[in-house]
Design a protein around this motif. Sequence first.
Motif, PDB file in Angstrom:
ATOM      1  N   UNK A 115     -38.100   0.605 -24.155  1.00  0.00           N
ATOM      2  CA  UNK A 115     -36.553   1.397 -24.030  1.00  0.00           C
ATOM      3  C   UNK A 115     -36.022   0.223 -24.203  1.00  0.00           C
ATOM      4  N   UNK A 116     -34.857  -0.164 -24.550  1.00  0.00           N
ATOM      5  CA  UNK A 116     -33.809  -1.115 -24.254  1.00  0.00           C
ATOM      6  C   UNK A 116     -33.954  -1.438 -23.030  1.00  0.00           C
ATOM      7  N   UNK A 117     -33.678  -2.973 -23.277  1.00  0.00           N
ATOM      8  CA  UNK A 117     -33.295  -3.918 -21.581  1.00  0.00           C
ATOM      9  C   UNK A 117     -32.463  -4.601 -22.206  1.00  0.00           C
ATOM     10  N   UNK A 118     -32.047  -5.380 -20.486  1.00  0.00           N
ATOM     11  CA  UNK A 118     -31.529  -6.142 -21.282  1.00  0.00           C
ATOM     12  C   UNK A 118     -32.412  -7.161 -20.317  1.00  0.00           C
ATOM     13  N   UNK A 119     -31.813  -8.932 -21.267  1.00  0.00           N
ATOM     14  CA  UNK A 119     -32.761  -9.780 -20.696  1.00  0.00           C
ATOM     15  C   UNK A 119     -32.088 -11.482 -20.925  1.00  0.00           C
ATOM     16  N   UNK A 120     -32.691 -12.680 -20.416  1.00  0.00           N
ATOM     17  CA  UNK A 120     -31.794 -13.638 -20.110  1.00  0.00           C
ATOM     18  C   UNK A 120     -32.753 -14.175 -21.354  1.00  0.00           C
ATOM     19  N   UNK A 121     -31.939 -15.286 -21.823  1.00  0.00           N
ATOM     20  CA  UNK A 121     -32.719 -17.122 -22.016  1.00  0.00           C
ATOM     21  C   UNK A 121     -33.213 -17.846 -20.292  1.00  0.00           C
ATOM     22  N   UNK A 122     -33.824 -18.733 -21.199  1.00  0.00           N
ATOM     23  CA  UNK A 122     -34.114 -19.682 -20.052  1.00  0.00           C
ATOM     24  C   UNK A 122     -32.792 -21.130 -19.618  1.00  0.00           C
ATOM     25  N   UNK A 123     -32.049 -20.975 -20.906  1.00  0.00           N
ATOM     26  CA  UNK A 123     -30.856 -21.606 -21.370  1.00  0.00           C
ATOM     27  C   UNK A 123     -31.173 -23.413 -21.560  1.00  0.00           C
ATOM     28  N   UNK A 124     -30.154 -23.850 -22.190  1.00  0.00           N
ATOM     29  CA  UNK A 124     -29.982 -24.666 -23.215  1.00  0.00           C
ATOM     30  C   UNK A 124     -29.380 -25.297 -23.009  1.00  0.00           C
ATOM     31  N   UNK A 125     -29.094 -26.793 -22.392  1.00  0.00           N
ATOM     32  CA  UNK A 125     -27.784 -27.752 -22.099  1.00  0.00           C
ATOM     33  C   UNK A 125     -27.048 -27.930 -23.027  1.00  0.00           C
ATOM     34  N   UNK A 126     -25.970 -28.189 -23.048  1.00  0.00           N
ATOM     35  CA  UNK A 126     -25.404 -28.436 -24.237  1.00  0.00           C
ATOM     36  C   UNK A 126     -24.367 -29.741 -23.196  1.00  0.00           C
ATOM     37  N   UNK A 127     -24.003 -31.380 -23.674  1.00  0.00           N
ATOM     38  CA  UNK A 127     -23.368 -32.516 -22.619  1.00  0.00           C
ATOM     39  C   UNK A 127     -23.021 -33.007 -24.479  1.00  0.00           C
ATOM     40  N   UNK A 128     -21.093 -33.353 -23.436  1.00  0.00           N
ATOM     41  CA  UNK A 128     -20.029 -33.080 -24.391  1.00  0.00           C
ATOM     42  C   UNK A 128     -19.989 -34.496 -24.162  1.00  0.00           C
ATOM     43  N   UNK A 129     -19.637 -35.641 -24.763  1.00  0.00           N
ATOM     44  CA  UNK A 129     -20.054 -36.870 -23.874  1.00  0.00           C
ATOM     45  C   UNK A 129     -17.891 -37.476 -24.537  1.00  0.00           C
ATOM     46  N   UNK A 130     -17.054 -38.049 -23.797  1.00  0.00           N
ATOM     47  CA  UNK A 130     -15.996 -37.975 -24.219  1.00  0.00           C
ATOM     48  C   UNK A 130     -16.101 -39.573 -25.329  1.00  0.00           C
TER      49      UNK A 130
END
Length: 122
Positions: free
Chosen positions: A107-122
Amino acid sequence: QVELVESGGGLVQAGGSRRLSCAPSNSIFSINDAGWYRQAPGKQRELVATISRGGSTNYADSVKGRFTISRDNFKNMVYLQMNSLKPEDTAVYYCNAVLGSVTYRYSPREYWGQGTQVTVSS
């Protein structure tokens, strides 16, 4: 069972681009509705963009015109193309998706990923 696997994070200069990808770890599961969220240090997790099974999209005002969410139903993947990145886009980006399997009767269930870091330097 299944997990959502994200990839594509990293360090990028302001004005640059990055593409995030998300896919189920088990190919028997199909992605239904999906979205990307992000959480910056000291802030709450916030919606970035969503995409329905049929391809309808929705974006946070802060990323409209710069980010594009898309999906490839054949490859069973969801993407977030990020252009014109700004330092304030720095965050951990999370994939969120409803996964299910008609063939194997999950049955359909909601899932989350573990996350991936995005860093934007100025």
